[in-house]
Design a protein around this motif. Structure first.
Motif, PDB file in Angstrom:
ATOM      1  N   ALA A 197      28.697 -39.650 -42.057  1.00 23.92           N
ATOM      2  CA  ALA A 197      30.084 -39.724 -42.545  1.00 23.92           C
ATOM      3  C   ALA A 197      30.149 -39.514 -44.054  1.00 23.92           C
ATOM      4  O   ALA A 197      31.024 -38.795 -44.554  1.00 23.92           O
ATOM      5  CB  ALA A 197      30.705 -41.072 -42.164  1.00 23.92           C
ATOM      6  N   ARG A 198      29.226 -40.122 -44.798  1.00 23.36           N
ATOM      7  CA  ARG A 198      29.211 -39.943 -46.260  1.00 23.36           C
ATOM      8  C   ARG A 198      28.948 -38.481 -46.631  1.00 23.36           C
ATOM      9  O   ARG A 198      29.569 -37.945 -47.554  1.00 23.36           O
ATOM     10  CB  ARG A 198      28.129 -40.828 -46.888  1.00 23.36           C
ATOM     11  N   THR A 199      28.023 -37.868 -45.920  1.00 18.47           N
ATOM     12  CA  THR A 199      27.656 -36.482 -46.247  1.00 18.47           C
ATOM     13  C   THR A 199      28.822 -35.535 -46.036  1.00 18.47           C
ATOM     14  O   THR A 199      29.143 -34.720 -46.919  1.00 18.47           O
ATOM     15  CB  THR A 199      26.450 -36.037 -45.400  1.00 18.47           C
ATOM     16  N   ILE A 200      29.469 -35.620 -44.881  1.00 19.20           N
ATOM     17  CA  ILE A 200      30.560 -34.674 -44.636  1.00 19.20           C
ATOM     18  C   ILE A 200      31.783 -35.016 -45.482  1.00 19.20           C
ATOM     19  O   ILE A 200      32.552 -34.124 -45.863  1.00 19.20           O
ATOM     20  CB  ILE A 200      30.920 -34.578 -43.135  1.00 19.20           C
ATOM     21  N   ALA A 201      31.962 -36.295 -45.836  1.00 20.28           N
ATOM     22  CA  ALA A 201      33.079 -36.668 -46.720  1.00 20.28           C
ATOM     23  C   ALA A 201      32.886 -36.068 -48.102  1.00 20.28           C
ATOM     24  O   ALA A 201      33.855 -35.710 -48.780  1.00 20.28           O
ATOM     25  CB  ALA A 201      33.204 -38.182 -46.814  1.00 20.28           C
ATOM     26  N   GLY A 202      31.631 -35.955 -48.522  1.00 21.42           N
ATOM     27  CA  GLY A 202      31.359 -35.463 -49.871  1.00 21.42           C
ATOM     28  C   GLY A 202      31.117 -33.978 -49.969  1.00 21.42           C
ATOM     29  O   GLY A 202      31.201 -33.408 -51.072  1.00 21.42           O
ATOM     30  N   HIS A 203      30.832 -33.310 -48.845  1.00 19.24           N
ATOM     31  CA  HIS A 203      30.443 -31.898 -48.917  1.00 19.24           C
ATOM     32  C   HIS A 203      31.280 -30.957 -48.053  1.00 19.24           C
ATOM     33  O   HIS A 203      31.314 -29.756 -48.315  1.00 19.24           O
ATOM     34  CB  HIS A 203      28.963 -31.751 -48.537  1.00 19.24           C
ATOM     35  N   LEU A 231      36.860 -41.998 -40.789  1.00 17.14           N
ATOM     36  CA  LEU A 231      35.970 -40.871 -40.533  1.00 17.14           C
ATOM     37  C   LEU A 231      34.672 -41.355 -39.883  1.00 17.14           C
ATOM     38  O   LEU A 231      34.135 -40.701 -38.983  1.00 17.14           O
ATOM     39  CB  LEU A 231      35.665 -40.140 -41.839  1.00 17.14           C
ATOM     40  N   TYR A 232      34.194 -42.516 -40.316  1.00 17.18           N
ATOM     41  CA  TYR A 232      32.974 -43.082 -39.744  1.00 17.18           C
ATOM     42  C   TYR A 232      33.150 -43.378 -38.261  1.00 17.18           C
ATOM     43  O   TYR A 232      32.316 -42.983 -37.427  1.00 17.18           O
ATOM     44  CB  TYR A 232      32.593 -44.360 -40.493  1.00 17.18           C
ATOM     45  N   TYR A 233      34.228 -44.092 -37.907  1.00 18.77           N
ATOM     46  CA  TYR A 233      34.427 -44.454 -36.505  1.00 18.77           C
ATOM     47  C   TYR A 233      34.661 -43.212 -35.637  1.00 18.77           C
ATOM     48  O   TYR A 233      34.222 -43.155 -34.491  1.00 18.77           O
ATOM     49  CB  TYR A 233      35.585 -45.437 -36.363  1.00 18.77           C
ATOM     50  N   GLY A 234      35.366 -42.226 -36.180  1.00 19.16           N
ATOM     51  CA  GLY A 234      35.558 -40.994 -35.426  1.00 19.16           C
ATOM     52  C   GLY A 234      34.248 -40.271 -35.202  1.00 19.16           C
ATOM     53  O   GLY A 234      33.963 -39.768 -34.102  1.00 19.16           O
ATOM     54  N   THR A 235      33.409 -40.199 -36.227  1.00 17.82           N
ATOM     55  CA  THR A 235      32.116 -39.520 -36.129  1.00 17.82           C
ATOM     56  C   THR A 235      31.158 -40.317 -35.253  1.00 17.82           C
ATOM     57  O   THR A 235      30.378 -39.738 -34.484  1.00 17.82           O
ATOM     58  CB  THR A 235      31.526 -39.325 -37.536  1.00 17.82           C
ATOM     59  N   GLN A 236      31.213 -41.632 -35.350  1.00 16.31           N
ATOM     60  CA  GLN A 236      30.377 -42.478 -34.497  1.00 16.31           C
ATOM     61  C   GLN A 236      30.707 -42.241 -33.022  1.00 16.31           C
ATOM     62  O   GLN A 236      29.812 -42.131 -32.177  1.00 16.31           O
ATOM     63  CB  GLN A 236      30.587 -43.948 -34.852  1.00 16.31           C
ATOM     64  N   GLU A 248      20.700 -32.491 -37.649  1.00 17.80           N
ATOM     65  CA  GLU A 248      21.430 -31.937 -36.506  1.00 17.80           C
ATOM     66  C   GLU A 248      22.753 -32.675 -36.309  1.00 17.80           C
ATOM     67  O   GLU A 248      23.779 -32.044 -36.023  1.00 17.80           O
ATOM     68  CB  GLU A 248      20.578 -32.049 -35.241  1.00 17.80           C
ATOM     69  N   ALA A 249      22.722 -33.989 -36.448  1.00 20.33           N
ATOM     70  CA  ALA A 249      23.941 -34.782 -36.286  1.00 20.33           C
ATOM     71  C   ALA A 249      24.977 -34.413 -37.345  1.00 20.33           C
ATOM     72  O   ALA A 249      26.171 -34.267 -37.048  1.00 20.33           O
ATOM     73  CB  ALA A 249      23.604 -36.270 -36.366  1.00 20.33           C
ATOM     74  N   THR A 250      24.515 -34.228 -38.582  1.00 19.95           N
ATOM     75  CA  THR A 250      25.429 -33.863 -39.667  1.00 19.95           C
ATOM     76  C   THR A 250      26.034 -32.486 -39.429  1.00 19.95           C
ATOM     77  O   THR A 250      27.255 -32.294 -39.580  1.00 19.95           O
ATOM     78  CB  THR A 250      24.691 -33.876 -41.017  1.00 19.95           C
ATOM     79  N   ASP A 251      25.209 -31.529 -39.046  1.00 20.20           N
ATOM     80  CA  ASP A 251      25.698 -30.164 -38.800  1.00 20.20           C
ATOM     81  C   ASP A 251      26.692 -30.151 -37.644  1.00 20.20           C
ATOM     82  O   ASP A 251      27.732 -29.474 -37.714  1.00 20.20           O
ATOM     83  CB  ASP A 251      24.532 -29.229 -38.493  1.00 20.20           C
ATOM     84  N   LEU A 252      26.369 -30.880 -36.569  1.00 22.99           N
ATOM     85  CA  LEU A 252      27.255 -30.908 -35.413  1.00 22.99           C
ATOM     86  C   LEU A 252      28.593 -31.551 -35.774  1.00 22.99           C
ATOM     87  O   LEU A 252      29.660 -31.035 -35.422  1.00 22.99           O
ATOM     88  CB  LEU A 252      26.602 -31.677 -34.265  1.00 22.99           C
ATOM     89  N   TYR A 256      32.201 -29.779 -35.663  1.00 23.97           N
ATOM     90  CA  TYR A 256      33.257 -30.306 -34.796  1.00 23.97           C
ATOM     91  C   TYR A 256      34.544 -30.528 -35.586  1.00 23.97           C
ATOM     92  O   TYR A 256      35.634 -30.091 -35.162  1.00 23.97           O
ATOM     93  CB  TYR A 256      32.816 -31.607 -34.146  1.00 23.97           C
ATOM     94  N   TRP A 257      34.448 -31.202 -36.731  1.00 23.41           N
ATOM     95  CA  TRP A 257      35.661 -31.491 -37.495  1.00 23.41           C
ATOM     96  C   TRP A 257      36.275 -30.219 -38.073  1.00 23.41           C
ATOM     97  O   TRP A 257      37.497 -30.124 -38.226  1.00 23.41           O
ATOM     98  CB  TRP A 257      35.381 -32.508 -38.593  1.00 23.41           C
ATOM     99  N   GLU A 258      35.454 -29.211 -38.362  1.00 22.66           N
ATOM    100  CA  GLU A 258      35.991 -27.912 -38.804  1.00 22.66           C
ATOM    101  C   GLU A 258      36.774 -27.260 -37.675  1.00 22.66           C
ATOM    102  O   GLU A 258      37.800 -26.605 -37.908  1.00 22.66           O
ATOM    103  CB  GLU A 258      34.860 -27.009 -39.263  1.00 22.66           C
TER     104      GLU A 258
END
Length: 379
Positions: A197-203, A231-236, A248-252, A256-258
């Motif tokens: 969640a932190r990674t996709i929030a920042g990048h 964002l965390y709960y949605g990604t979780q 892999e989890a970050t890329d997926l 998905y959110w894109e």
């Protein structure tokens, strides 16, 4: 002098064999409200032996602490056992019903405040704050006795009776405020999904600059679209049960959110400054935590059932036709209760069901049970 209530509190009967024996702790002496107290380090192996609980059968007014919530203990003990090299527990606070003696190293200066604290083994130790940590330590020691040589800070006060012990408990908890979930996610480096969640929030181009990283609620004028906790709960929910490596989890999750972003045009309108974040949150459901959580659950089921990436992406296309506006009466009772967005588990499930209907997806037995109950309520 003890109050009548204090006198009725069960005391531990100490065998005569303990007479003349005492505990000795290195300690620092301090003063609060004109009373001496002591800060020391206590080996973990001693914690379950010296700190005792009030009888749970006593009425609340005769206890000096709340009843132990045993449901919390396995997670706390697991935390210690899973992180033996970097777990952190804050100090325990206890009262000692006995003759504490402090032997200072010197008669003034620093030496006057440091020394050895001697407490008779026959004294009664009552824990005022930290009873769940104490019980978790006991559980952890059963599985890993080597932890017994480690220490925890303990603050000792003189026991001045039940009323004083109850007041200590009340005062220690009076101003306790649990930190916002968002900042907990931001600072949690053990949770793999928090890292995602932190990674996709920042990048991510979707979320960068539009996620509130510290607070779990957005003010009416905030320029952020989402909170980090949402964002965390949605990604979780999206990654639940998927066996993926961190990258892999970050890329997926980002992919998905894109994909979701493409079927929710208002998100892009905010980034292009055609719509303000405040207006979107006011008028639409899809920037609220309940929607991200529901969308995460939808994605999880699609990912589990689809073997081809392009297929689950196409399956999300009908979301573009969903009326996400708060004016849509379909949301009442599902995502909205009494005019306010509700994040309860039942409302998340009802929102998931609504989206499944638009996507032509079936309901799980639990989702069907919640849906039937909702429909019966409408009749």
């Amino acid at each position: 002098m003890e109050t009548e209530a204090a006198a009725s509190t069960p005391r531990v009967v100490t065998p005569r064999a303990w007479a003349g024996f005492e505990y000795s702790f290195p300690a620092i002496r301090g003063i609060q409200a004109g009373r001496e107290y002591y800060v020391t380090m206590c080996p973990l192996r001693l914690i379950p032996k010296i700190f005792l609980f009030d009888d749970e059968d006593l009425t609340p007014e005769l206890r000096a602490q709340r009843v132990l919530n045993k449901g919390r203990l396995p997670a706390l003990a697991k935390y210690i056992l899973d992180n033996p090299d970097d777990y952190v527990f804050s100090a325990l606070t206890g009262s000692v019903d006995g003759d504490m003696k402090f032997d200072a190293l010197d008669t003034d200066g620093v030496g006057f405040r440091t020394g050895q604290l001697r407490i008779p083994m026959g004294a009664r130790f009552l824990i005022n704050d930290g009873q769940h940590r104490r019980a978790a330590i006991e559980l952890a020691l059963r599985e890993n006795p080597d932890l017994g040589e480690e220490t925890i800070a303990v603050v000792f006060f003189h026991d001045a009776g039940l009323a004083r012990s109850q007041q200590i408990f009340a005062d220690l908890n009076r101003h306790a405020v649990r930190p916002a979930r968002s900042i907990g996610v931001l600072y949690d480096h053990r949770d793999a999904e928090a890292q995602v969640a932190r990674t996709i929030a920042g990048h991510s181009t979707i979320f960068k600059g539009y996620v509130e990283m510290e607070k779990s609620n957005l003010s009416a004028r905030s320029r952020k679209m989402f909170t980090l906790s949402a964002l965390y709960y949605g990604t979780q929910a999206l990654l639940q049960g998927l066996q993926l490596k961190p990258d892999e989890a970050t890329d997926l999750a980002q992919t998905y959110w894109e994909t979701i972003d493409k079927v929710l045009p208002e998100w892009g309108m905010v980034r292009e400054r055609q719509l303000s974040a405040a207006e979107m949150r006011r008028d639409y459901i899809h920037s609220h935590g309940i929607a991200l959580h529901a969308l995460g659950r939808i994605g999880n089921s699609l990912l589990r059932e689809s073997t081809v990436a392009s297929r689950w992406k196409k399956q999300l296309a009908p979301l573009e036709k969903v009326d996400w506006s708060r004016a849509n009466s379909d949301w009442e009772g599902r995502a909205i209760v009494g005019g306010r967005v509700s994040k309860s588990h039942q409302n998340v499930t009802l929102t998931v069901n609504y989206l499944r209907h638009h996507l032509g997806l079936g309901l799980s037995p639990e989702e069907r049970r919640v849906e039937d109950a909702y429909l019966r309520g409408e009749e």
